[in-house]
Write an enzyme that holds these catalytic residues in place. Structure first.
Site, PDB file in Angstrom:
ATOM      1  N   ASP A   1       0.847  -1.194   0.000  1.00 25.95           N
ATOM      2  CA  ASP A   1       0.000   0.000   0.000  1.00 25.95           C
ATOM      3  C   ASP A   1       0.890   1.254   0.000  1.00 25.95           C
ATOM      4  O   ASP A   1       1.842   1.321  -0.775  1.00 25.95           O
ATOM      5  CB  ASP A   1      -0.971  -0.048   1.194  1.00 25.95           C
TER       6      ASP A   1
ATOM      7  N   TYR B   1      -2.980  11.008   1.071  1.00 23.48           N
ATOM      8  CA  TYR B   1      -3.583  10.921  -0.267  1.00 23.48           C
ATOM      9  C   TYR B   1      -3.526  12.280  -0.957  1.00 23.48           C
ATOM     10  O   TYR B   1      -3.231  12.373  -2.146  1.00 23.48           O
ATOM     11  CB  TYR B   1      -5.037  10.440  -0.159  1.00 23.48           C
TER      12      TYR B   1
ATOM     13  N   HIS C   1      -4.490  -7.971   0.523  1.00 23.22           N
ATOM     14  CA  HIS C   1      -3.791  -6.696   0.612  1.00 23.22           C
ATOM     15  C   HIS C   1      -2.967  -6.544   1.891  1.00 23.22           C
ATOM     16  O   HIS C   1      -1.887  -5.957   1.872  1.00 23.22           O
ATOM     17  CB  HIS C   1      -4.831  -5.577   0.536  1.00 23.22           C
TER      18      HIS C   1
END
Length: 378
Positions: free
Chosen positions: A175, A305, A356
């Site tokens: 990630d 982000y 993930h």
């Protein structure tokens, strides 16, 4: 370097239980699955368990079995686990989580990595494990100015490893941890940082023009999964990359809101056959939610982000030796052909299961692959 122990004040836990008891619930979804989000019945069940049965103090004590510290880098406090191996020739390794993960993801792998002879491995497999909390996450400081994107975090991790006395080390991540680790790999080698090799469980690959025009069967599956994700799975990232402050108000104020925002991703991104508790325990899911709730980091974590989402796939090639563990339930599973132009891949493992949150879901497979890859560069 300041020693650190997790010690959440009682009033924070009392406030959590009060907020859970006074939750203002929405009506139920109009479908019989997760397609509109986390179902009301399961959300209420998990929230009731959180309030009445979940024992944070025992979970806190379990996390405190690891040696933890805080150090200031570029004016920001960075929290990290530093678990030194009892084996003298252990290889230093920094492992980095992403969103909506935390150091909790690695609680099952730190001891097998640092003390392999106590967990079925050999002394020559040992690592000195460094596991930082990303800026704005967990018990690290929250940046008060812009600029704490992937590149700066990679530089901070280099500073951290050198400060710990490690002149040559490896790096691992998934990630956002994969993005940070990729940047460390780009900068590693002669004239750069002291990173010797990297390992990823979510490599950043992109299809070539040929793959788009004449995709193989594997590439067709990857393109279809990417299209599906863009259509149904990117709402959270659009919000966090454009308005992290706005989304933060609701999540920092409502524990159920924070829980649903995170647990839905564990449903979607784990290899769980339809329910996150098929692969992780209820306590483990809540341990990770607590890393966001007790620290009030919904907005500060989302800002990564805003800082770096647009540069995620725009990094240059990594020439350092790169290992990849490809888990079948990965959020964005890039075929090797997409990753070869980006990385000097010297080790690739197609895993039989897992998603993930690789170290969290499949710790044995994760540890085995790290041992195998880094044995080639020690």
């Amino acid at each position: 370097m300041r020693p650190f122990r997790i010690d959440v004040p009682d009033e924070v836990l009392d406030d959590l239980r009060s907020r859970l008891a006074h939750t203002r619930w929405p009506e139920a979804e109009c479908v019989d699955d997760w397609s509109q989000g986390m179902p009301l019945a399961y959300t209420r069940e998990l929230a009731e368990y959180w309030a009445a049965e979940y024992d944070w103090r025992s979970r806190e004590a379990a996390l405190n079995r690891f040696d933890q510290f805080i150090t200031e880098i570029d004016g920001l406090d960075i929290h990290f686990i530093h678990q030194r191996s009892p084996h003298e020739d252990a290889f230093p390794l920094v492992i980095t989580h992403g969103w909506p993960g935390s150091i909790v993801e690695f609680h099952k792998v730190i001891e097998p990595l640092s003390n392999p002879t106590a967990h079925g491995g050999r002394a020559e497999d040992a690592f000195h494990v460094v596991c930082p909390s990303l800026p704005g996450y967990g018990f690290s400081g929250k940046p008060s100015r812009t600029g704490w994107g992937v590149q700066r975090i990679a530089q901070a991790w280099e500073t951290l490893m050198l400060r710990l006395g490690y002149q040559r080390y490896g790096a691992q991540g998934g990630d956002w941890g994969a993005a940070v680790t990729t940047q460390m790999g780009r900068s590693g080698g002669p004239g750069g940082n002291h990173c010797a090799a990297i390992h990823l469980n979510m490599p950043i690959g992109r299809p070539s023009a040929e793959a788009m025009a004449n995709p193989t069967t594997e590439e067709q599956r990857a393109l279809a999964a990417l299209a599906e994700h863009r259509k149904w799975g990117t709402g959270y990232s659009k919000q966090q990359s454009t308005r992290p402050q706005t989304v933060g108000y609701g999540l920092v104020d409502s524990p159920v809101g924070q829980l649903a925002w995170i647990v839905e991703k564990f449903w979607a991104w784990t290899d769980c056959d339809g329910h996150p508790e098929n692969v992780l325990s209820r306590d483990e899911l809540l341990d990770n939610v607590m890393m966001y709730w007790v620290t009030g980091t919904a907005a500060s974590s989302a800002r990564l982000y805003w800082e770096s989402f647009k540069v995620w796939g725009q990094m240059g090639r990594v020439e350092l030796p790169t290992g990849v563990a490809a888990f079948p339930g990965e959020l964005l599973k890039a075929p090797r052909s997409w990753c070869e132009p980006v990385y000097n891949i010297t080790h690739w493992t197609d895993m039989p299961r897992g998603g993930h949150f690789a170290a969290f879901e499949q710790p044995e497979l994760f540890v085995e692959d790290l041992r195998a890859f880094f044995a080639t560069v020690r």
